[in-house]
Design an enzyme around this catalytic site. Sequence first.
Site, PDB file in Angstrom:
ATOM      1  N   GLY A  36       0.809  -1.208   0.000  1.00 38.26           N
ATOM      2  CA  GLY A  36       0.000   0.000   0.000  1.00 38.26           C
ATOM      3  C   GLY A  36       0.841   1.256   0.000  1.00 38.26           C
ATOM      4  O   GLY A  36       0.589   2.195  -0.768  1.00 38.26           O
ATOM      5  N   SER A 157      -5.481 -11.990  -4.376  1.00 34.67           N
ATOM      6  CA  SER A 157      -4.371 -12.899  -4.089  1.00 34.67           C
ATOM      7  C   SER A 157      -4.581 -14.202  -4.839  1.00 34.67           C
ATOM      8  O   SER A 157      -5.729 -14.616  -5.085  1.00 34.67           O
ATOM      9  CB  SER A 157      -4.294 -13.191  -2.585  1.00 34.67           C
ATOM     10  OG  SER A 157      -3.389 -14.245  -2.310  1.00 34.67           O
ATOM     11  N   TYR A 182      -8.910 -16.492   4.884  1.00 30.41           N
ATOM     12  CA  TYR A 182      -8.235 -15.567   3.967  1.00 30.41           C
ATOM     13  C   TYR A 182      -8.515 -15.940   2.513  1.00 30.41           C
ATOM     14  O   TYR A 182      -8.847 -15.072   1.690  1.00 30.41           O
ATOM     15  CB  TYR A 182      -6.733 -15.588   4.248  1.00 30.41           C
ATOM     16  CG  TYR A 182      -5.936 -14.660   3.364  1.00 30.41           C
ATOM     17  CD1 TYR A 182      -5.963 -13.290   3.578  1.00 30.41           C
ATOM     18  CD2 TYR A 182      -5.162 -15.152   2.321  1.00 30.41           C
ATOM     19  CE1 TYR A 182      -5.231 -12.426   2.775  1.00 30.41           C
ATOM     20  CE2 TYR A 182      -4.429 -14.305   1.510  1.00 30.41           C
ATOM     21  CZ  TYR A 182      -4.460 -12.933   1.743  1.00 30.41           C
ATOM     22  OH  TYR A 182      -3.745 -12.087   0.938  1.00 30.41           O
TER      23      TYR A 182
END
Length: 310
Positions: A36, A157, A182
Amino acid sequence: MGPSVSVASAAPSPRVGPAPMTGKVVLVTGGTKGVGEATARALARLGARVLLTGRDARAAESVADRIRSSGGSAEGIGADLSTRDGARRLAATVSDRAPRLDVLVNNAGGIFARRTTTADGLERTWALNVVAPFLLMRELAGALAAAAPSRIVNVASSAHRRGHLDLGDPGRARSYSAWGAYAQSKLALLLLTREAARRFAPRRIDVNAVHPGFVASEFGRENGGAFGRAIAVAETLFAIRPDRGARTSVRVAAAPELVGTTGTYFVRGRPREPSRAARDDPLAARLWSYLEAETAGAPSAVPTPPSSKR
């Protein structure tokens, strides 16, 4: 992956061009470290006015100050994206500061060794990795449409390939594992990318997803214990630098030739077909409707899972 995709125009280019983001406003969530921060820095170097967020407002402003000291334009904003009110407050703040938003980069995310819930009662991975990006896309659609053609970049991802989305128990109350939660969240984010691309196409908002690679960003280390140590070791041995991991996000956010490319999943700067589950259009539509009900506080048509005994 989705509507109006121009794959031929998505071939990588070694140079985007001279300050292609000059005059544009970009929001980067989770911009205080790792991918980020590297994304925020790179977009500022390309001329953008960057709004970057972090859970700690002082950390966000510290990164923004360093960008400004290097000649860029940046503002730090504190935001707790684990709650619905936090995401909505961020959207309101951004809309107030930038009625025209050119790019939204949904970068913030997390993985948690133990199942915990937020102030809203949502499992934390689901809240941060799925609900927050959904709310920001929806709440900022007006500002993005005002700047059209504009873009949304969702940081996903390759873990989505191991994910299974259970709308009967998205909080995984029945059976929780950090990597399972996740992987499910990143699969959900790809489905939201697909559905948002379809819904926002008439407003000329391009919506794409990227996989940054395995990046040395301290991701997951806040868990501590054996889980955090294992991630730290893996990062030391195998991870790439944050600036390298940010390249795909920056390209998809800034490359002029990608105008009109939407609903696409990018890996290493190139379009890549995601898993079959991530291309399930009926499931994508169901997920969007589920989240609309969940974030409105209305009862969902999806059965409520039993309470966790843990």
